[in-house]
Write an enzyme that holds these catalytic residues in place. Structure first.
Site, short mmCIF file in Angstrom:
data_model
loop_
_atom_site.label_atom_id
_atom_site.label_comp_id
_atom_site.label_asym_id
_atom_site.label_seq_id
_atom_site.Cartn_x
_atom_site.Cartn_y
_atom_site.Cartn_z
N ASP A 178 56.34 -58.55 -46.64
CA ASP A 178 54.95 -58.13 -46.55
C ASP A 178 54.00 -59.31 -46.76
O ASP A 178 54.29 -60.21 -47.55
CB ASP A 178 54.68 -57.03 -47.58
N HIS A 184 52.68 -62.86 -38.13
CA HIS A 184 53.99 -62.27 -37.82
C HIS A 184 54.92 -63.33 -37.23
O HIS A 184 56.12 -63.36 -37.54
CB HIS A 184 53.82 -61.11 -36.83
N SER A 212 58.65 -50.41 -39.93
CA SER A 212 58.92 -49.11 -40.54
C SER A 212 58.58 -47.98 -39.59
O SER A 212 57.83 -48.16 -38.62
CB SER A 212 58.12 -48.95 -41.83
N ASN A 261 54.99 -47.86 -39.19
CA ASN A 261 54.23 -48.98 -38.59
C ASN A 261 53.68 -48.66 -37.20
O ASN A 261 52.83 -49.37 -36.69
CB ASN A 261 55.07 -50.26 -38.53
C1 IPE Z 1 54.37 -57.32 -42.89
O1 IPE Z 1 53.14 -57.94 -42.94
C2 IPE Z 1 54.94 -57.26 -41.49
C3 IPE Z 1 55.18 -55.91 -40.94
C4 IPE Z 1 55.07 -54.78 -41.58
C5 IPE Z 1 55.57 -55.85 -39.54
P1 IPE Z 1 51.81 -57.11 -42.84
O2 IPE Z 1 51.44 -56.98 -41.41
O3 IPE Z 1 51.96 -55.82 -43.57
O4 IPE Z 1 50.78 -58.05 -43.58
P2 IPE Z 1 49.56 -57.62 -44.51
O5 IPE Z 1 50.07 -56.64 -45.52
O6 IPE Z 1 48.53 -57.02 -43.61
O7 IPE Z 1 49.12 -58.90 -45.12
MG MG Z 2 51.41 -55.07 -45.38
#
Ligand code: IPE
Ligand code: MG
Length: 229
Positions: free
Chosen positions: A2, A19, A47, A50
């Site tokens: 995360d 990413h 997830s 997501n």
């Molecule tokens: C995690 O990073 C990656 C995935 C869930 C694909 P985030 O996208 O959740 O990053 P933040 O939490 O917005 O910083």
């Molecule tokens: Mg996140």
């Protein structure tokens, strides 16, 4: 894994950039784990929830799967990494499904470390799909116990995790390995995932080494005391 979005935002970059860097952090981490003798590494990549993200981000993440597989598959395989995908494959595109199948098929003989990528995965989904399988198999209620249900779960090929690490500063499980974390040591780190590297891994392993794991039992000295008294 995360914190990709926040890492990018801090640099005035789009979330996708975070990413992308996150994939590099993953490749580094797999290598670092293999070097330290870790035999199973399971990562939460996407997830079941997501899908709620903006369509642009979701399609960016799906595209990144294809790029990551074509860029890193050979290297990971050469390092002895066996790749397994856990999650509901029925909802992902044919292209993504094929990339995952290729990753699994071309690494299935490797034995140094198993990298399980949880993709379109949810801990609750896994419990439900295991129950559905039990019904399909016609198991009687008394045939279903913890061991039997665990055999039907997506991660049945892996032992339960000893150590669970969440980066990004949130202190929750967020529907990751709900069943399997029963006795895992939980470590939460403020480090944003793209910054995760050997130092952060070693810090988590050191924290793990300091924990006293009893699995429901009492401490050894107390056991001796109790039997003496
Ligand atoms: C995690 O990073 C990656 C995935 C869930 C694909 P985030 O996208 O959740 O990053 P933040 O939490 O917005 O910083
Ligand atoms: Mg996140």
């Amino acid at each position: 894994m995360d914190g990709n979005g926040r890492w990018a935002r801090k640099r005035f970059m789009p979330r996708f950039f975070g990413h992308k860097q996150g994939v590099d952090a993953l490749v580094r981490t797999v290598q670092a784990c293999a070097d330290r003798g870790v035999e199973y590494l399971t990562v939460f990549a996407f997830s079941s929830e997501n899908w709620k993200r903006p369509a642009e981000e979701v399609s960016g993440l799906m595209g990144l799967v294809l790029v990551a597989v074509s860029k890193y598959l050979t290297r990971l395989s050469d390092q002895g990494v066996r790749i397994r995908i856990v999650g509901d494959r029925t909802q992902v595109s044919d292209k993504v499904r094929q990339a995952w199948e290729q990753a699994e098929a071309s690494t299935c003989h490797n034995t140094r470390i198993t990298l399980s990528v949880a993709f379109n995965y949810g801990g609750r989904w896994d419990v439900v799909q295991a129950c559905q399988q039990a019904v399909r198999l016609g198991l009687a209620p008394e045939e279903i116990d913890e061991r039997r249900l665990a055999q039907l779960m997506a991660l049945s090929f892996a032992p339960d995790p000893d150590l669970f690490i969440r980066t990004g500063g949130e202190v929750r499980i967020s529907n990751f390995l709900l069943w399997q974390v029963a006795y895992a040591e939980l470590v939460f780190s403020d480090c944003l995932w793209p910054e995760f590297g050997e130092a952060e891994l070693d810090a988590a392993l050191a924290e793990f080494a300091r924990r006293d794991r009893r699995f429901g039992d009492v401490k050894a000295p107390e056991r001796i005391e109790a039997s003496a008294g």
